[in-house]
Structure formats: structure tokens, C-alpha cells
Design an enzyme around this catalytic site. Structure first.
Site, PDB file in Angstrom:
ATOM      1  N   ASP A 115     -14.544  78.736  10.267  1.00 25.10           N
ATOM      2  CA  ASP A 115     -13.524  78.766  10.989  1.00 25.10           C
ATOM      3  C   ASP A 115     -13.479  78.100  12.323  1.00 25.10           C
ATOM      4  OD1 ASP A 115     -15.358  80.494  12.358  1.00 25.10           O
ATOM      5  OD2 ASP A 115     -14.264  82.362  12.051  1.00 25.10           O
ATOM      6  N   ASN A 166     -13.710  94.816  14.417  1.00 23.71           N
ATOM      7  CA  ASN A 166     -12.557  95.483  13.570  1.00 23.71           C
ATOM      8  C   ASN A 166     -12.662  95.183  12.111  1.00 23.71           C
ATOM      9  OD1 ASN A 166     -12.089  92.802  13.329  1.00 23.71           O
ATOM     10  ND2 ASN A 166      -9.984  92.746  14.482  1.00 23.71           N
ATOM     11  N   HIS A 178     -13.286  92.121  10.707  1.00 29.16           N
ATOM     12  CA  HIS A 178     -12.842  90.912  10.158  1.00 29.16           C
ATOM     13  C   HIS A 178     -14.194  90.184   9.807  1.00 29.16           C
ATOM     14  CE1 HIS A 178     -12.780  88.900  14.620  1.00 29.16           C
ATOM     15  NE2 HIS A 178     -14.157  88.504  14.094  1.00 29.16           N
ATOM     16  N   GLU A 182      -8.466  88.601   9.635  1.00 29.22           N
ATOM     17  CA  GLU A 182      -8.116  89.851  10.457  1.00 29.22           C
ATOM     18  C   GLU A 182      -7.555  91.032   9.637  1.00 29.22           C
ATOM     19  OE1 GLU A 182      -9.223  89.926  13.426  1.00 29.22           O
ATOM     20  OE2 GLU A 182      -8.373  88.594  14.741  1.00 29.22           O
TER      21      GLU A 182
HETATM   22  C1  F6R Z   1     -17.242  83.272  13.801  1.00 26.63           C
HETATM   23  C2  F6R Z   1     -16.557  84.406  12.828  1.00 26.63           C
HETATM   24  C3  F6R Z   1     -16.397  85.577  13.319  1.00 26.63           C
HETATM   25  C4  F6R Z   1     -17.548  86.545  13.956  1.00 26.63           C
HETATM   26  C5  F6R Z   1     -17.011  87.790  14.484  1.00 26.63           C
HETATM   27  C6  F6R Z   1     -18.301  88.501  15.208  1.00 26.63           C
HETATM   28  O1  F6R Z   1     -17.293  82.227  12.935  1.00 26.63           O
HETATM   29  O2  F6R Z   1     -16.068  83.831  12.051  1.00 26.63           O
HETATM   30  O3  F6R Z   1     -15.956  86.544  12.202  1.00 26.63           O
HETATM   31  O4  F6R Z   1     -18.735  86.151  12.917  1.00 26.63           O
HETATM   32  O5  F6R Z   1     -16.124  88.022  15.232  1.00 26.63           O
HETATM   33  O6  F6R Z   1     -18.606  87.823  16.455  1.00 26.63           O
HETATM   34  P1  F6R Z   1     -19.924  88.157  17.313  1.00 26.63           P
HETATM   35  O7  F6R Z   1     -21.140  87.710  16.557  1.00 26.63           O
HETATM   36  O8  F6R Z   1     -19.692  87.385  18.504  1.00 26.63           O
HETATM   37  O9  F6R Z   1     -19.842  89.833  17.568  1.00 26.63           O
END
Ligand code: F6R
Length: 257
Positions: free
Chosen positions: A67, A136, A138, A143
């Protein structure tokens, strides 16, 4: 789902990096799906060390990141491209022409998503997709919602997600873009293998729901239950709400139980 629980985040990162390094030894031209965020930071540090000591060779590998934010360019401190340049791409022998990224500055964002999805297919699909998980639930930037979009698409980010990403935007959630481009759940589930990393007690609840819960678009990670080659690497805090015995095929390993 195959679950491994580790005593420390360092053990977890070593195991994740080893999975990638082993894949590259077996299949030098592997296609890697990569994630950003706090969770894989130590894994990328391990991969840099593996490369430095000759244990990982990226020269024939291809990468696709999950992403990117909309409206910031690749040099912006908050961009995922910049994160990847700093944490991995500039430090290992990846061929620049085989690094693929969504362009959040593209003039036609819809066309950009179609281009990306095709590029993944043209390279034969993703061999190993690295994932983190949002508090959450995702995955990528898919989301929780009434519906999930299967292919790469444009997303409105939840406020919690914008808050979670504020650090790279001067700590100010209002400066985090409202939109991003993300691989879809279908794109992710098409990967031949998935390696999800989760650390810390903030992730325990969504990890528990992803493992035992119903499949629901309200917890995108729950769809990983339908994939035949998913491995969850968890630290003890993220695994705290899992019950013994773990799902069939799981191991308690690392220096963990
Ligand atoms: C990042 C991504 C997100 C993160 C998720 C967890 O490329 O796709 O889904 O993996 O938000 O983020 P952290 O690791 O910062 O808790």
C-alpha cells in the site's frame, strides 16, 4: 493457520527474516509482497544483516508493497516508499527495476490500481506476502467495512489508522492523508504463502478474532482463515488471547512455548 509464538520480538523477527532468506535461496527470482509499519522493522534489520553476511541474495527477486498513501510523493518522510528505501531497498542488492510500488501521486488513481494488479499477475503472482495487522483488524489498508474490495483499490482511511500513522507526519494525525491505495483482500489471498507478524498486546484482540472468529468484512484479517498457507508469527503479548490447544498444525516455537 500455522501459528508460532515467540518469547521476544527479536526471535520473531529472526524467524520472519529466515523465512524470506530461505525462500530466496530456494527460489532466487521469488516475488515478495512487503509490508511497512512498526511491526516488520526488526525483520528488515535482520534481512539487512543476512544480506551483509551473504545469507540473503535479492539480486533476482521482485517486490510489490501492499500500500501507499495518496497525495504524497516517494521522498515524503511519511511515504511507504521512503520507509522501504531506508529500511531495505537502499541496503540490499535488489534490482530497482524489479521494485514495484503504488504511486499515490498518479493523476489517474483508478488506472494506477489496475496497472498494479496487472503487474502482479504479469510477474506470476506473489510467492510470499508479508503482513502486519492493524489494531482494528485491517490487512494492508483493507479497513473494516460492510464490503471488502477484492483487487487493488483506493481506500478512505479510518481515523484510528490515521492516528496510528501520525509519527511520520510530525505526530499530527490531521497531516496523515485521508486516502491510500492498497492491494485488495483478493490480491493478498492470491499470494501462494502469507506470513503475518503481530507483536504487542494491542494486537491480541484482533489476532484472537482473526484465528477463531467468523469470517467478517468487519475484521478483514479473518479472511486469512480461508488461505491454505498462512503462518502467524506472534509474540506472547499478541498471542495472549489464543487458547490451548492451538489450531491443528501450529507449533509453539522460537524460544517460545
Ligand atoms: C503497512 C500495512 C498495515 C500495517 C498495519 C500494522 O504496509 O499494510 O496494514 O501492517 O497497520 O501496522 P504496525 O506494524 O505499525 O502496527
Amino acid at each position: 493457520m500455522h501459528i508460532r509464538i515467540f518469547d521476544t520480538s527479536d526471535d520473531l523477527a529472526r524467524a520472519a527474516a529466515q523465512r524470506v532468506a530461505e525462500l530466496l535461496q530456494r527460489t532466487p527470482n521469488a516475488v515478495l509482497g512487503l509490508a511497512t509499519g512498526r511491526t516488520p522493522l526488526e525483520t528488515y534489520a535482520e534481512l539487512r544483516r543476512s544480506y551483509a553476511r551473504g545469507a540473503a541474495d535479492f539480486s533476482h527477486a521482485t517486490t510489490f508493497n501492499l500500500d501507499e498513501f495518496v497525495g504524497i510523493d516517494r521522498t515524503h518522510p511519511g511515504s511507504f516508499r521512503r520507509y522501504m528505501d531506508m529500511k531495505l531497498f537502499d541496503e540490499v542488492n535488489l534490482d530497482l527495476s524489479r521494485i514495484h510500488f503504488l504511486d499515490g501521486m498518479a493523476s489517474d488513481l483508478g488506472a494506477e490500481c489496475v496497472r498494479y494488479e496487472r503487474a502482479i499477475e504479469d510477474r506470476g503472482g506473489i510467492d510470499l506476502q508479508l503482513l502486519g495487522i492493524g489494531a482494528n483488524g485491517h490487512i494492508g489498508f483493507n479497513e473494516p467495512a460492510d464490503e471488502l474490495i477484492a483487487s487493488t483499490h483506493r481506500v478512505m482511511l479510518h481515523e484510528t489508522t490515521r492516528r496510528d500513522n501520525a509519527a511520520q507526519f510530525g505526530g499530527d494525525p490531521t497531516r496523515v492523508p485521508h486516502e491510500a491505495l492498497s492491494m485488495g483482500m483478493g490480491t493478498i489471498l492470491k499470494a501462494r504463502a502469507v506470513l503475518l507478524l503481530a507483536m504487542g498486546s494491542r494486537k491480541a484482540h484482533c489476532v484472537e478474532r482473526a484465528v477463531y472468529g467468523p469470517l467478517t468484512t468487519r475484521l478483514p484479517a479473518s479472511f486469512l482463515q480461508t488461505h491454505r498457507a498462512v503462518e502467524l508469527l506472534l509474540d506472547r503479548q499478541a498471542a495472549a488471547l489464543l487458547r490451548e490447544p492451538l489450531p491443528t498444525g501450529s507449533v509453539s516455537s522460537g524460544s517460545g512455548r
